[in-house]
Motif scaffolding. Structure first.
Motif, PDB file in Angstrom:
ATOM      1  N   VAL A 138      18.466  13.926  -4.667  1.00  7.95           N
ATOM      2  CA  VAL A 138      18.681  14.451  -3.317  1.00  7.95           C
ATOM      3  C   VAL A 138      17.886  13.637  -2.295  1.00  7.95           C
ATOM      4  CG1 VAL A 138      18.312  16.430  -1.789  1.00  7.95           C
ATOM      5  CG2 VAL A 138      19.238  16.784  -4.088  1.00  7.95           C
ATOM      6  N   ILE A 139      16.628  13.357  -2.615  1.00  9.12           N
ATOM      7  CA  ILE A 139      15.789  12.566  -1.712  1.00  9.12           C
ATOM      8  C   ILE A 139      16.376  11.182  -1.511  1.00  9.12           C
ATOM      9  CG2 ILE A 139      13.534  11.426  -1.496  1.00  9.12           C
ATOM     10  CD1 ILE A 139      12.306  13.893  -2.798  1.00  9.12           C
ATOM     11  N   PHE A 140      16.839  10.565  -2.601  1.00  5.26           N
ATOM     12  CA  PHE A 140      17.443   9.235  -2.502  1.00  5.26           C
ATOM     13  C   PHE A 140      18.679   9.281  -1.610  1.00  5.26           C
ATOM     14  CE2 PHE A 140      20.171   5.762  -3.796  1.00  5.26           C
ATOM     15  CZ  PHE A 140      19.278   4.697  -3.902  1.00  5.26           C
ATOM     16  N   GLY A 141      19.523  10.289  -1.809  1.00  6.49           N
ATOM     17  CA  GLY A 141      20.730  10.415  -1.002  1.00  6.49           C
ATOM     18  C   GLY A 141      20.421  10.618   0.475  1.00  6.49           C
ATOM     19  N   CYS A 142      19.455  11.482   0.764  1.00 11.26           N
ATOM     20  CA  CYS A 142      19.068  11.717   2.162  1.00 11.26           C
ATOM     21  C   CYS A 142      18.476  10.455   2.779  1.00 11.26           C
ATOM     22  CB  CYS A 142      18.059  12.862   2.235  1.00 11.26           C
ATOM     23  SG  CYS A 142      18.757  14.483   1.840  1.00 11.26           S
ATOM     24  N   PHE A 143      17.719   9.708   1.967  1.00 11.59           N
ATOM     25  CA  PHE A 143      17.142   8.451   2.434  1.00 11.59           C
ATOM     26  C   PHE A 143      18.244   7.469   2.824  1.00 11.59           C
ATOM     27  CE2 PHE A 143      15.861   4.096   1.497  1.00 11.59           C
ATOM     28  CZ  PHE A 143      14.681   3.983   2.206  1.00 11.59           C
ATOM     29  N   LEU A 144      19.267   7.375   2.006  1.00  9.19           N
ATOM     30  CA  LEU A 144      20.372   6.473   2.309  1.00  9.19           C
ATOM     31  C   LEU A 144      21.085   6.881   3.594  1.00  9.19           C
ATOM     32  CD1 LEU A 144      22.198   5.616  -1.044  1.00  9.19           C
ATOM     33  CD2 LEU A 144      20.502   4.298   0.197  1.00  9.19           C
TER      34      LEU A 144
ATOM     35  N   GLY B  49       7.194   1.597   3.035  1.00  7.26           N
ATOM     36  CA  GLY B  49       6.725   1.407   1.667  1.00  7.26           C
ATOM     37  C   GLY B  49       6.657   2.705   0.896  1.00  7.26           C
ATOM     38  N   VAL B  50       6.166   3.773   1.544  1.00  6.46           N
ATOM     39  CA  VAL B  50       6.128   5.088   0.892  1.00  6.46           C
ATOM     40  C   VAL B  50       7.538   5.526   0.517  1.00  6.46           C
ATOM     41  CG1 VAL B  50       5.626   7.537   1.239  1.00  6.46           C
ATOM     42  CG2 VAL B  50       3.993   5.823   2.013  1.00  6.46           C
ATOM     43  N   ALA B  51       8.448   5.408   1.474  1.00  6.09           N
ATOM     44  CA  ALA B  51       9.840   5.783   1.210  1.00  6.09           C
ATOM     45  C   ALA B  51      10.428   4.927   0.096  1.00  6.09           C
ATOM     46  CB  ALA B  51      10.671   5.645   2.484  1.00  6.09           C
ATOM     47  N   ALA B  52      10.135   3.620   0.126  1.00  3.65           N
ATOM     48  CA  ALA B  52      10.671   2.712  -0.891  1.00  3.65           C
ATOM     49  C   ALA B  52      10.123   3.041  -2.272  1.00  3.65           C
ATOM     50  CB  ALA B  52      10.340   1.267  -0.518  1.00  3.65           C
ATOM     51  N   GLY B  53       8.830   3.339  -2.358  1.00  2.00           N
ATOM     52  CA  GLY B  53       8.231   3.700  -3.639  1.00  2.00           C
ATOM     53  C   GLY B  53       8.814   4.987  -4.200  1.00  2.00           C
ATOM     54  N   MET B  54       9.157   5.906  -3.319  1.00  2.74           N
ATOM     55  CA  MET B  54       9.737   7.181  -3.763  1.00  2.74           C
ATOM     56  C   MET B  54      11.138   7.009  -4.307  1.00  2.74           C
ATOM     57  SD  MET B  54       8.522  10.109  -1.069  1.00  2.74           S
ATOM     58  CE  MET B  54       9.355  11.363  -2.047  1.00  2.74           C
ATOM     59  N   VAL B  55      11.921   6.097  -3.700  1.00  7.54           N
ATOM     60  CA  VAL B  55      13.324   5.975  -4.117  1.00  7.54           C
ATOM     61  C   VAL B  55      13.616   4.683  -4.864  1.00  7.54           C
ATOM     62  CG1 VAL B  55      14.120   7.482  -2.262  1.00  7.54           C
ATOM     63  CG2 VAL B  55      14.022   5.030  -1.868  1.00  7.54           C
ATOM     64  N   GLY B  56      12.584   3.858  -5.111  1.00  3.96           N
ATOM     65  CA  GLY B  56      12.746   2.696  -5.978  1.00  3.96           C
ATOM     66  C   GLY B  56      13.542   1.553  -5.394  1.00  3.96           C
TER      67      GLY B  56
ATOM     68  N   ILE C 179       0.830  -1.205   0.000  1.00  4.05           N
ATOM     69  CA  ILE C 179       0.000   0.000   0.000  1.00  4.05           C
ATOM     70  C   ILE C 179       0.866   1.257   0.000  1.00  4.05           C
ATOM     71  CG2 ILE C 179      -1.750   1.289   1.278  1.00  4.05           C
ATOM     72  CD1 ILE C 179      -2.701  -1.470   2.369  1.00  4.05           C
ATOM     73  N   GLY C 180       1.873   1.287   0.866  1.00  3.44           N
ATOM     74  CA  GLY C 180       2.735   2.462   0.956  1.00  3.44           C
ATOM     75  C   GLY C 180       3.536   2.702  -0.304  1.00  3.44           C
ATOM     76  N   GLY C 181       3.963   1.622  -0.974  1.00  2.00           N
ATOM     77  CA  GLY C 181       4.763   1.766  -2.190  1.00  2.00           C
ATOM     78  C   GLY C 181       4.022   2.491  -3.295  1.00  2.00           C
ATOM     79  N   TYR C 182       2.716   2.264  -3.387  1.00  2.00           N
ATOM     80  CA  TYR C 182       1.917   2.936  -4.421  1.00  2.00           C
ATOM     81  C   TYR C 182       1.945   4.449  -4.212  1.00  2.00           C
ATOM     82  CZ  TYR C 182      -2.104   4.428  -7.164  1.00  2.00           C
ATOM     83  OH  TYR C 182      -2.916   5.076  -8.052  1.00  2.00           O
ATOM     84  N   GLY C 183       1.735   4.866  -2.962  1.00  2.00           N
ATOM     85  CA  GLY C 183       1.769   6.302  -2.667  1.00  2.00           C
ATOM     86  C   GLY C 183       3.128   6.909  -2.962  1.00  2.00           C
ATOM     87  N   GLY C 184       4.183   6.198  -2.583  1.00  2.00           N
ATOM     88  CA  GLY C 184       5.527   6.708  -2.839  1.00  2.00           C
ATOM     89  C   GLY C 184       5.834   6.845  -4.314  1.00  2.00           C
ATOM     90  N   GLY C 185       5.408   5.864  -5.117  1.00  2.00           N
ATOM     91  CA  GLY C 185       5.637   5.927  -6.558  1.00  2.00           C
ATOM     92  C   GLY C 185       4.901   7.084  -7.209  1.00  2.00           C
ATOM     93  N   LYS C 186       3.661   7.314  -6.782  1.00  2.00           N
ATOM     94  CA  LYS C 186       2.879   8.420  -7.347  1.00  2.00           C
ATOM     95  C   LYS C 186       3.495   9.774  -7.024  1.00  2.00           C
ATOM     96  CE  LYS C 186      -0.741   8.110  -9.099  1.00  2.00           C
ATOM     97  NZ  LYS C 186      -1.116   8.019 -10.528  1.00  2.00           N
ATOM     98  N   ILE C 187       4.125   9.865  -5.860  1.00  2.00           N
ATOM     99  CA  ILE C 187       4.776  11.121  -5.478  1.00  2.00           C
ATOM    100  C   ILE C 187       6.053  11.336  -6.292  1.00  2.00           C
ATOM    101  CG2 ILE C 187       5.990  12.321  -3.604  1.00  2.00           C
ATOM    102  CD1 ILE C 187       4.056  10.870  -1.654  1.00  2.00           C
ATOM    103  N   ALA C 188       6.810  10.264  -6.523  1.00  2.61           N
ATOM    104  CA  ALA C 188       8.142  10.390  -7.122  1.00  2.61           C
ATOM    105  C   ALA C 188       8.119  10.647  -8.621  1.00  2.61           C
ATOM    106  CB  ALA C 188       8.951   9.124  -6.841  1.00  2.61           C
ATOM    107  N   VAL C 189       7.183  10.037  -9.347  1.00  7.55           N
ATOM    108  CA  VAL C 189       7.200  10.087 -10.816  1.00  7.55           C
ATOM    109  C   VAL C 189       7.225  11.511 -11.374  1.00  7.55           C
ATOM    110  CG1 VAL C 189       5.785   9.608 -12.857  1.00  7.55           C
ATOM    111  CG2 VAL C 189       6.309   7.773 -11.242  1.00  7.55           C
ATOM    112  N   PRO C 190       6.403  12.448 -10.885  1.00  9.84           N
ATOM    113  CA  PRO C 190       6.432  13.789 -11.483  1.00  9.84           C
ATOM    114  C   PRO C 190       7.575  14.683 -11.006  1.00  9.84           C
ATOM    115  CG  PRO C 190       4.588  13.577  -9.924  1.00  9.84           C
ATOM    116  CD  PRO C 190       5.345  12.296  -9.902  1.00  9.84           C
ATOM    117  N   MET C 191       8.390  14.216 -10.073  1.00  9.59           N
ATOM    118  CA  MET C 191       9.451  15.062  -9.516  1.00  9.59           C
ATOM    119  C   MET C 191      10.621  15.211 -10.490  1.00  9.59           C
ATOM    120  SD  MET C 191       9.660  13.775  -5.556  1.00  9.59           S
ATOM    121  CE  MET C 191      10.843  15.053  -5.169  1.00  9.59           C
TER     122      MET C 191
END
Length: 259
Positions: free
Chosen positions: A102-108, A151-158, A83-95
């Motif tokens: 930057v988000i990926f780096g901060c996540f790491l 899941g949200v974080a994972a969907g955002m950074v793949g 469920i969380g991955g879907y939200g994260g993917g929808k947020i990341a695609v238009p960015m």
């Protein structure tokens, strides 16, 4: 040469999947960006593709044989990821790509700090862990909500999300290092990244050819990593990987700023 590089990369990622109970995207995404010169979106979408087959099955088998898996907690994690991955993917695609870097780096870097903190307790006894594993409604809700956040974080950074889930299971729910790793692998068996993958796929950010080459090596490497995990010091492997993640994260942020 490119195909050989992809196959070697997939084997390395697979070993990390089994050794540390993570999705492997923390290495795969930067490797696709810097070694194969993928756009950040394309690297993340392709990374999500390898989560569709049950790539963690071989590694999970090794942890299961040693009693290092909490099945119920793993199922809650899988639902939260889906469920969380879907939200994260929808947020990341238009960015914009640089913002995503930057988000990926901060996540790491955030994940590295969590994992490093956990090294102070990775040698906790299984007896202590056993007492925490008693099932309750509140515990199930807590694990599901935590997995949803991951899941949200994972969907955002793949990535698979295990890089956050493993230290959080330890810090918040008292799992030992190996049990947290084994339990997180359950979320790699069903296609928990499917909804996030579809968000990237619809936007054209998936390389199916590279993804198909990555899957076999990740699966085989996962078995090898699971076998290695039984022989290595959990504190040491957590420290080494945390340091690696922090360096990769810092480089991602720097390269996005420089670009």
């Amino acid at each position: 040469m490119t195909i050989i590089l992809i196959l070697l990369l997939s084997l390395t990622v697979g070993v990390l999947v089994g050794l540390l109970g993570i999705g492997g995207g923390v290495v795969l995404v930067p490797a696709l960006v810097y070694l194969l010169h993928y756009d950040q979106h394309m690297a993340q979408g392709t990374s999500l593709f390898i989560l569709l087959p049950p790539i963690g099955l071989g590694a999970l088998r090794e942890y299961w044989k040693n009693g290092q898996v909490d099945l119920r907690a793993g199922i809650h994690c899988a639902l939260g990821f889906l469920i969380g991955g879907y939200g994260g993917g929808k947020i990341a695609v238009p960015m914009p790509s640089n913002a995503l870097k930057v988000i990926f780096g901060c996540f790491l870097m955030m994940s590295a700090v969590l994992l490093w903190r956990k090294t102070n307790a990775v040698n906790a006894s299984e007896a202590a862990d056993e007492g925490i594993r008693k099932e309750s409604v509140l515990r199930a809700i807590g694990i599901s909500c935590m997995a949803g956040f991951c899941g949200v974080a994972a969907g955002m950074v793949g990535i698979g999300g295990g890089v956050l889930l493993v230290p959080l299971l330890s810090l918040l729910f008292g799992f030992s290092q190996h049990r947290a790793q084994g339990t997180s692998l359950i979320a790699l068996i069903p296609p928990t990244g499917l909804l996030a993958f579809l968000a990237y796929w619809k936007a054209g950010y998936v390389d199916l050819h590279t993804g198909a080459l990555l899957v076999p090596g990740v699966f085989i490497g996962g078995i090898l990593g699971g076998m290695l995990a039984r022989k290595l010091n959990p504190r040491r492997m957590a420290e080494v990987f945390a340091a690696l993640m922090f360096v990769l994260g810092g480089w991602q942020v720097f390269s996005a700023w420089r670009g």
